[in-house]
Motif scaffolding. Structure first.
Motif, PDB file in Angstrom:
ATOM      1  N   GLU A  87       4.483  12.924   6.933  1.00 38.31           N
ATOM      2  CA  GLU A  87       5.656  12.190   7.113  1.00 38.31           C
ATOM      3  C   GLU A  87       6.557  12.252   5.797  1.00 38.31           C
ATOM      4  O   GLU A  87       5.992  12.237   4.750  1.00 38.31           O
TER       5      GLU A  87
ATOM      6  N   ARG B 150      -1.898  12.626  15.894  1.00 37.96           N
ATOM      7  CA  ARG B 150      -2.620  13.368  15.041  1.00 37.96           C
ATOM      8  C   ARG B 150      -3.158  14.684  15.379  1.00 37.96           C
ATOM      9  O   ARG B 150      -3.157  14.845  16.798  1.00 37.96           O
TER      10      ARG B 150
ATOM     11  N   ILE C 139      10.973  13.752   9.280  1.00 40.50           N
ATOM     12  CA  ILE C 139       9.780  13.154  10.049  1.00 40.50           C
ATOM     13  C   ILE C 139       9.611  11.590   9.415  1.00 40.50           C
ATOM     14  O   ILE C 139       9.209  11.745   8.145  1.00 40.50           O
TER      15      ILE C 139
ATOM     16  N   LEU D 116       0.659  20.070  13.259  1.00 39.54           N
ATOM     17  CA  LEU D 116       2.035  19.306  12.725  1.00 39.54           C
ATOM     18  C   LEU D 116       2.983  19.937  11.984  1.00 39.54           C
ATOM     19  O   LEU D 116       2.361  20.673  11.090  1.00 39.54           O
TER      20      LEU D 116
ATOM     21  N   ARG E 295       7.682   9.186  10.927  1.00 42.28           N
ATOM     22  CA  ARG E 295       6.353   8.689  11.344  1.00 42.28           C
ATOM     23  C   ARG E 295       6.041   9.665  12.391  1.00 42.28           C
ATOM     24  O   ARG E 295       6.412   9.956  13.582  1.00 42.28           O
ATOM     25  N   TRP E 296       4.785  10.013  12.321  1.00 40.85           N
ATOM     26  CA  TRP E 296       4.010  10.899  13.450  1.00 40.85           C
ATOM     27  C   TRP E 296       3.182   9.842  14.302  1.00 40.85           C
ATOM     28  O   TRP E 296       2.478   8.718  13.703  1.00 40.85           O
TER      29      TRP E 296
ATOM     30  N   ALA F  45       6.381  11.542  17.658  1.00 44.25           N
ATOM     31  CA  ALA F  45       7.051  11.313  16.402  1.00 44.25           C
ATOM     32  C   ALA F  45       8.463  10.702  16.271  1.00 44.25           C
ATOM     33  O   ALA F  45       9.083  10.601  17.156  1.00 44.25           O
TER      34      ALA F  45
ATOM     35  N   ILE G  52       5.579  20.509  16.628  1.00 45.12           N
ATOM     36  CA  ILE G  52       4.208  20.452  16.909  1.00 45.12           C
ATOM     37  C   ILE G  52       4.057  21.815  17.717  1.00 45.12           C
ATOM     38  O   ILE G  52       4.362  22.142  18.662  1.00 45.12           O
TER      39      ILE G  52
END
Length: 439
Positions: A63, A25, A19, A59, A21-22, A37, A74
């Motif tokens: 990250e 949130r 991962i 999640l 970057r998400w 993501a 998710i």
């Protein structure tokens, strides 16, 4: 209804992804097909989208975490996506209540702004330490560009300079508090000098910088280690007299330049290598370790090792043996441009049967390339230099290129490797033979 969106197998042989970057949130309400993501696979960075709408319940991790194929990426509450129902005024109220609930769930943290930006721009923002949500995008549809990042940094630095100027103007006021703070400073110095040694990571100093091994760089490291520790590498090296090739390329490059086509030496190397692969099929193969079988490939998909700012990528030219020098030049330029923009599709990074790497004109004379596992060999083309050589007992100046061939000694022995190299050299020393190929 609770829906678990599990990480799918989006690539050839994909087992896990990191991962990077998400984009959402916990507590966010997302729409179907909304990006959630950015993940890094063995091949490329991919933006994942959710197949259904709903409220984000959880999640997979922070990250930098790794998620295996088939594990939940998710978890969504799909019933929340349809709330509220009713007339327009009820919907407006409901939306506000939902927003307030999300705000309460997050404490006082504001909802995260959805930023439109390419993965390469997001990566650059992380490297620069720029919160991309604060950057005003000037691209199409508000897209954040690299120029926007640079402008943001310049404005931030200018703001810091102004603040420092203002601060210096109140220096006299701070002098009054110096005596009170000096004792606290003394205490901190004493603790630093006499505190027991730390067993954790050493703190950063002006003498060093720590860069997290993440994303593409981490995947490259893992693949290199697997290749070197799985296949016994042996590298052969030799020189090629490419004087004719230099002359022919120069002539053809001038003609193709009128069509805005850049002709390098790489198309000629690809043609020479594919001819050698047809004569020595053991080099166009993989080793199936589970069945103890050597798998000979009947098609010639050539991977081209390409250095980018993000790391080494290997876009693939499919059926390279069926393409002309001109066609190869066009495709190389297109793939290279996309690689530097990190815009390659997964299918453009998969399925290679043999890889070619080049250190370029500024590179060294020889190298020991690492095999693009699970392939069994890799060819390295190196710098071309004007050197004195002996021909018919006379010293003459010729254009000489260094070459390397690294091979998996479980599958290939030294003698056929030498013959393979001499075959490649034969075609590069006599490039007119390559021009006979109509395709």
């Amino acid at each position: 209804m609770i829906y678990e969106f599990k990480l799918p197998d989006i690539g050839e042989g994909l087992h896990e992804a990191e991962i990077i970057r998400w984009l959402v949130r916990e507590g966010d309400v997302v729409n179907a097909d909304q990006p959630i993501a950015e993940i890094q696979t063995d091949k490329a960075m991919v933006e994942m989208t959710t197949p259904v709408a709903g409220k984000v319940m959880s999640l997979a991790g922070p990250e930098g975490a790794t998620v295996n194929v088939g594990e939940p990426l998710i978890v969504l509450d799909t019933e929340a996506a349809g709330e509220p129902r009713g007339n327009q005024s009820e919907q407006s109220t409901g939306l506000k209540e939902t927003s307030a609930t999300v705000q309460a769930d997050r404490g006082t943290r504001p909802a995260r702004k959805r930023v439109i930006a390419a993965p390469s721009v997001r990566k650059r923002a992380r490297e620069m330490g720029v919160p991309i949500e604060e950057v005003e995008g000037t691209g199409e549809g508000g897209r954040v560009t690299l120029a926007d990042l640079e402008r943001y940094v310049r404005e931030r630095e200018a703001a810091v300079t102004v603040a420092e100027t203002v601060q210096s103007g109140i220096g006299k006021v701070e002098e009054a508090s110096f005596a009170r703070s000096s004792h606290a400073v003394s205490d901190r110095i004493s603790k630093a000098l006499f505190a027991p040694p730390s067993t954790g990571p050493s703190p950063l100093t002006e003498e060093e910088e720590r860069i997290p091994l993440r994303g593409l760089r981490k995947k490259i490291a893992e693949k290199m280690v697997k290749s070197v520790y799985t296949a016994p590498h042996v590298t052969g090296m030799d020189e090629i007299d490419v004087t004719k090739l230099v002359e022919i390329r120069k002539s053809l490059a001038a003609q193709l330049a009128e069509e805005r086509i850049k002709l390098t030496y790489l198309p000629f190397v690809i043609k020479a290598v594919t001819r050698a692969l047809k004569q020595y099929p053991m080099f166009n193969a993989t080793l199936d370790e589970e069945t103890n079988e050597i798998v000979l490939k009947k098609r010639y998909h050539i991977g081209i090792a390409t250095a980018t700012k993000a790391g080494l990528l290997v876009p693939v030219i499919r059926d390279a043996d069926q393409k002309s020098i001109r066609e190869l030049a066009i495709e190389i330029a297109e793939l290279s441009e996309k690689a530097h923009r990190q815009a390659l599709r997964l299918e453009e990074l998969q399925g290679s049967t043999f890889t070619i790497t080049s250190t370029g004109a500024g590179g060294g004379w020889f190298a020991t390339p690492v095999i693009n596992y699970p392939e069994v060999a890799i060819f390295g083309a190196h710098a071309i230099k004007r050197r004195p050589v002996v021909i018919d007992d006379e010293i003459v100046i010729r254009d000489i290129m260094g070459m390397s061939l690294t091979f998996d000694h479980r599958v290939i022995d030294g003698e056929p490797a030498g013959r393979f190299m001499r075959t490649v050299a034969h075609y590069l020393e006599n490039p007119e033979l390559l021009l006979l190929d109509v395709r």
